[in-house]
Design a protein around this motif. Sequence first.
Motif, PDB file in Angstrom:
ATOM      1  N   SER A 167       0.851  -1.194   0.000  1.00 52.58           N
ATOM      2  CA  SER A 167       0.000   0.000   0.000  1.00 52.58           C
ATOM      3  C   SER A 167       0.889   1.248   0.000  1.00 52.58           C
ATOM      4  N   PRO A 168       0.614   2.220  -0.859  1.00 48.70           N
ATOM      5  CA  PRO A 168       1.464   3.408  -0.922  1.00 48.70           C
ATOM      6  C   PRO A 168       1.266   4.369   0.244  1.00 48.70           C
ATOM      7  N   ASP A 169       0.128   4.280   0.945  1.00 47.35           N
ATOM      8  CA  ASP A 169      -0.155   5.242   2.008  1.00 47.35           C
ATOM      9  C   ASP A 169      -0.450   4.594   3.358  1.00 47.35           C
ATOM     10  N   GLY A 170      -0.249   3.282   3.460  1.00 51.31           N
ATOM     11  CA  GLY A 170      -0.496   2.600   4.725  1.00 51.31           C
ATOM     12  C   GLY A 170      -1.932   2.177   4.938  1.00 51.31           C
ATOM     13  N   LYS A 171      -2.847   2.559   4.044  1.00 51.25           N
ATOM     14  CA  LYS A 171      -4.242   2.151   4.157  1.00 51.25           C
ATOM     15  C   LYS A 171      -4.449   0.792   3.496  1.00 51.25           C
ATOM     16  N   LEU A 172      -5.415   0.040   4.004  1.00 49.04           N
ATOM     17  CA  LEU A 172      -5.636  -1.315   3.506  1.00 49.04           C
ATOM     18  C   LEU A 172      -6.130  -1.307   2.062  1.00 49.04           C
ATOM     19  N   LEU A 173      -5.535  -2.185   1.264  1.00 48.05           N
ATOM     20  CA  LEU A 173      -5.974  -2.412  -0.106  1.00 48.05           C
ATOM     21  C   LEU A 173      -6.954  -3.596  -0.111  1.00 48.05           C
ATOM     22  N   PRO A 174      -7.622  -3.864  -1.247  1.00 46.04           N
ATOM     23  CA  PRO A 174      -8.487  -5.053  -1.326  1.00 46.04           C
ATOM     24  C   PRO A 174      -7.707  -6.333  -1.042  1.00 46.04           C
ATOM     25  N   PHE A 175      -8.371  -7.307  -0.431  1.00 43.74           N
ATOM     26  CA  PHE A 175      -7.739  -8.568  -0.067  1.00 43.74           C
ATOM     27  C   PHE A 175      -7.789  -9.580  -1.210  1.00 43.74           C
ATOM     28  N   LYS A 176      -6.737 -10.424  -1.275  1.00 40.83           N
ATOM     29  CA  LYS A 176      -6.745 -11.618  -2.107  1.00 40.83           C
ATOM     30  C   LYS A 176      -7.257 -12.786  -1.261  1.00 40.83           C
ATOM     31  N   LYS A 177      -7.766 -13.838  -1.912  1.00 47.51           N
ATOM     32  CA  LYS A 177      -8.403 -14.925  -1.177  1.00 47.51           C
ATOM     33  C   LYS A 177      -7.466 -16.087  -0.828  1.00 47.51           C
ATOM     34  N   GLY A 178      -6.280 -16.149  -1.474  1.00 48.18           N
ATOM     35  CA  GLY A 178      -5.426 -17.322  -1.339  1.00 48.18           C
ATOM     36  C   GLY A 178      -5.093 -17.699   0.086  1.00 48.18           C
ATOM     37  N   CYS A 179      -4.614 -16.753   0.887  1.00 46.30           N
ATOM     38  CA  CYS A 179      -4.199 -17.090   2.244  1.00 46.30           C
ATOM     39  C   CYS A 179      -5.397 -17.418   3.131  1.00 46.30           C
ATOM     40  N   PHE A 180      -6.576 -16.905   2.784  1.00 44.17           N
ATOM     41  CA  PHE A 180      -7.780 -17.234   3.558  1.00 44.17           C
ATOM     42  C   PHE A 180      -8.236 -18.664   3.261  1.00 44.17           C
ATOM     43  N   HIS A 181      -8.116 -19.088   1.997  1.00 49.94           N
ATOM     44  CA  HIS A 181      -8.398 -20.491   1.666  1.00 49.94           C
ATOM     45  C   HIS A 181      -7.467 -21.407   2.451  1.00 49.94           C
ATOM     46  N   LEU A 182      -6.191 -21.026   2.521  1.00 47.65           N
ATOM     47  CA  LEU A 182      -5.214 -21.829   3.256  1.00 47.65           C
ATOM     48  C   LEU A 182      -5.581 -21.898   4.737  1.00 47.65           C
ATOM     49  N   ALA A 183      -5.993 -20.782   5.317  1.00 46.23           N
ATOM     50  CA  ALA A 183      -6.359 -20.756   6.729  1.00 46.23           C
ATOM     51  C   ALA A 183      -7.542 -21.681   7.012  1.00 46.23           C
ATOM     52  N   LEU A 184      -8.552 -21.657   6.138  1.00 48.92           N
ATOM     53  CA  LEU A 184      -9.718 -22.518   6.332  1.00 48.92           C
ATOM     54  C   LEU A 184      -9.374 -23.985   6.095  1.00 48.92           C
ATOM     55  N   ASP A 185      -8.540 -24.248   5.081  1.00 48.65           N
ATOM     56  CA  ASP A 185      -8.153 -25.631   4.775  1.00 48.65           C
ATOM     57  C   ASP A 185      -7.416 -26.278   5.941  1.00 48.65           C
ATOM     58  N   THR A 186      -6.626 -25.505   6.648  1.00 45.46           N
ATOM     59  CA  THR A 186      -5.797 -26.046   7.736  1.00 45.46           C
ATOM     60  C   THR A 186      -6.389 -25.787   9.114  1.00 45.46           C
ATOM     61  N   GLU A 187      -7.565 -25.136   9.152  1.00 51.04           N
ATOM     62  CA  GLU A 187      -8.176 -24.742  10.423  1.00 51.04           C
ATOM     63  C   GLU A 187      -7.175 -23.973  11.280  1.00 51.04           C
TER      64      GLU A 187
END
Length: 254
Positions: A167-187
């Motif tokens: 992020s160029p200004d420290g504010k949150l950008l839109p999220f990608k889903k990949g790491c969230f899929h990983l979190a759910l897959d591994t609980e």
Amino acid sequence: MIRLKLNPLTESATLLRRVGVVLGSVGLTALYSLLILLRALYGRLHRQIVDQYCREWSAALLRLVRASLTVRGHVPDFGDGRRYIIMCTHASHYDIPASFVSLPGSIRMLAKKELFKIPLLGQAMQAAEFPSVDRSNRERAVKDLEHARAMMESGIVLWAAPEGTRSPDGKLLPFKKGCFHLALDTEAVIVPVAIRGIHQVLPARSWQINLGQPVDVRVGQPLETAGKTKAELEEVMAEVRLRLEELLGDGEAE
């Protein structure tokens, strides 16, 4: 609250100092990459020494820019046998060193495949158990995420940037889903971490370096994903975003 002072004196770096920081950073990265590869060559590389090298390298990089780190919030016990994934804001190349210095455990960044093409660094990251994700190839990305899951189950704490880019200004950008899929897959347990002020150390897509910048690493309340399904993916993403936004806000994490 933990405060790590690294000789703070806020100032904009001169051209000569910027060159020194760049050359010093490249040299340190090459040195620790070489140490990892030499240990791997002689069969003397193990997870604990990689942890040590990552933290030494990170602390040295932060000293070059005289960053002043403060860590707030409760850091979970990453050694309790559960799977953890740190989801961190991403506004600077220094997010990763700041995380390595501030947090315990065998932390490994979920990295883009392009980093593994960098001579010396790429080979060292592979030897040091840094997982990669090829986002351009869906089939390959699925296999990469399966490998990352196996690493988590062996005790590695994954560091991921859900925004996917800085992020160029420290504010949150839109999220990608990949790491969230990983979190759910591994609980996995998601640990939200927001780093305030880091974007001013080295702003995205610039060579301006600010020395002595105060950096505030804020650890939020962990989010359990055990029992959650893929149907709840959007809900999990929204909750993590809310917690990161709160950490980035004016109030301090308790």
